[in-house]
Design a protein around this motif. Structure first.
Motif, PDB file in Angstrom:
ATOM      1  N   ALA A  62       0.778  -1.036   0.016  1.00  0.00           N
ATOM      2  CA  ALA A  62      -0.134  -0.009  -0.021  1.00  0.00           C
ATOM      3  C   ALA A  62       0.834   1.175  -0.038  1.00  0.00           C
ATOM      4  O   ALA A  62       2.065   1.252   0.690  1.00  0.00           O
ATOM      5  N   ASN A  63       0.271   2.168  -0.862  1.00  0.00           N
ATOM      6  CA  ASN A  63       1.089   3.463  -0.762  1.00  0.00           C
ATOM      7  C   ASN A  63       0.972   4.412   0.493  1.00  0.00           C
ATOM      8  O   ASN A  63       0.101   4.545   1.364  1.00  0.00           O
ATOM      9  N   CYS A  65       1.324   7.542   1.286  1.00  0.00           N
ATOM     10  CA  CYS A  65       0.457   8.690   1.359  1.00  0.00           C
ATOM     11  C   CYS A  65      -1.076   8.160   1.817  1.00  0.00           C
ATOM     12  O   CYS A  65      -1.629   8.935   2.457  1.00  0.00           O
ATOM     13  N   CYS A  66      -1.389   7.151   0.866  1.00  0.00           N
ATOM     14  CA  CYS A  66      -2.647   6.710   1.135  1.00  0.00           C
ATOM     15  C   CYS A  66      -2.970   6.209   2.571  1.00  0.00           C
ATOM     16  O   CYS A  66      -4.211   6.527   3.051  1.00  0.00           O
ATOM     17  N   ARG A  67      -2.103   5.575   3.032  1.00  0.00           N
ATOM     18  CA  ARG A  67      -2.155   5.048   4.538  1.00  0.00           C
ATOM     19  C   ARG A  67      -2.098   6.269   5.393  1.00  0.00           C
ATOM     20  O   ARG A  67      -2.747   6.176   6.542  1.00  0.00           O
ATOM     21  N   CYS A  70      -5.616   8.611   4.680  1.00  0.00           N
ATOM     22  CA  CYS A  70      -6.824   8.026   4.237  1.00  0.00           C
ATOM     23  C   CYS A  70      -6.499   6.448   4.914  1.00  0.00           C
ATOM     24  O   CYS A  70      -6.744   5.273   4.545  1.00  0.00           O
ATOM     25  N   TYR A  74      -7.506   3.249   2.660  1.00  0.00           N
ATOM     26  CA  TYR A  74      -6.952   3.216   1.563  1.00  0.00           C
ATOM     27  C   TYR A  74      -6.932   1.949   0.749  1.00  0.00           C
ATOM     28  O   TYR A  74      -7.085   0.834   1.261  1.00  0.00           O
ATOM     29  N   PRO A  75      -6.588   1.975  -0.592  1.00  0.00           N
ATOM     30  CA  PRO A  75      -6.322   0.705  -1.405  1.00  0.00           C
ATOM     31  C   PRO A  75      -5.039   0.044  -0.991  1.00  0.00           C
ATOM     32  O   PRO A  75      -4.214   0.635  -0.834  1.00  0.00           O
ATOM     33  N   PHE A  96      -9.954   1.755  -3.439  1.00  0.00           N
ATOM     34  CA  PHE A  96     -10.377   2.875  -2.794  1.00  0.00           C
ATOM     35  C   PHE A  96     -11.922   3.065  -2.919  1.00  0.00           C
ATOM     36  O   PHE A  96     -12.431   3.198  -4.094  1.00  0.00           O
TER      37      PHE A  96
END
Length: 249
Positions: A62-63, A65-67, A70, A74-75, A96
């Motif tokens: 997982a990315n 920034c997403c974690r 979000c 997060y996706p 997402f």
């Protein structure tokens, strides 16, 4: 009629590791606990046990920034690999989507589960009012299981006492999700269920200071390897939706 090809899907590693298995213990490690204390959701790492023996492990892809921005939605992709060989057991892909919530009309939470390059199926959030409910589907999108917490008051409320007193004693910090056949009309109250995904407590320090969770999965008696793989994926799906980041409860 159930497609025999759908029932027989899954990698050799999946079939060998879940054959005859009635229960699986899925434990999240405390990886990245300092990172979590600083406010960023760490990558989820899990270890999988059968009768006390570790049979698999997984780590989210997982990315950052997403974690960070979000943490609950997060996706990610997760690859569950056989311990010792690294062979793929299952892979989970969660896109997402909006957070699970009542009366939502679109952007339902979902995740797809594959094994050895074959689609096993998916788990998807249903439209719901009071009790979060999910449908587990096979590779042809035929409903297989309905999953939701035990209910009371005619399905209007979650029954927090099915595992014992939730504030102290044996029910403390336990959150069950029951597994019902998709064609079962009545899933409220004491209706019979065929399996269960139980979020169970770890140590006091782990519960207080980290998001590391532990789940006990009781598989339905006649579940195929593909269906057991779907319920393994459903467990990780429920974890990220209800027990990570700001959703921890």
């Amino acid at each position: 009629m159930v497609d025999a090809n759908v029932m027989d899907r899954g990698s050799d590693a999946l079939k060998s590791r879940v054959d005859g298995v009635k229960q699986m213990d899925i434990r999240q490690t405390r990886r990245g606990c300092l990172q979590e204390l600083l406010g960023c959701e760490a990558k989820n790492e899990f270890k999988y046990f059968v009768d006390g023996t570790q049979v698999a492990h997984s780590l989210d892809d997982a990315n950052f920034c997403c974690r960070f921005f979000c943490p609950a939605i997060y996706p990610f992709e997760t690859h569950v690999k056989e311990e010792g060989t690294g062979a793929e057991i299952i892979s989970i892909d969660r896109p997402f989507k909006c957070m699970p919530s009542a009366c939502k009309c679109c952007c339902y939470q979902e995740a797809t589960v594959t094994s050895g390059g074959q689609d096993l199926g998916m788990v998807k959030e249903n439209y719901w009012y009071c009790l979060p409910t999910f449908t587990v589907m096979d590779a042809n999108e035929n409903p297989v299981y309905t999953v939701h917490p035990p209910s009371c008051c005619g399905g209007m409320c979650m029954n927090c006492f099915t595992e014992g007193n939730p504030c102290c004693g044996k029910g403390c910090c336990k959150v069950p999700f029951r597994v019902y056949p998709a064609d079962q009309d009545n899933t409220d109250g004491d209706a019979p269920f065929v399996g269960k995904i139980l979020k169970q407590p770890k140590s006091l320090a782990t519960e207080l200071f980290t998001d590391a969770n532990s789940f006990l999965v009781d598989f339905p008696e006649n579940a195929t390897a593909a269906q057991k793989g779907l319920l393994m994926g459903t467990t990780l799906f429920l974890n990220v939706n209800f027990f990570e980041g700001d959703n921890s409860n």
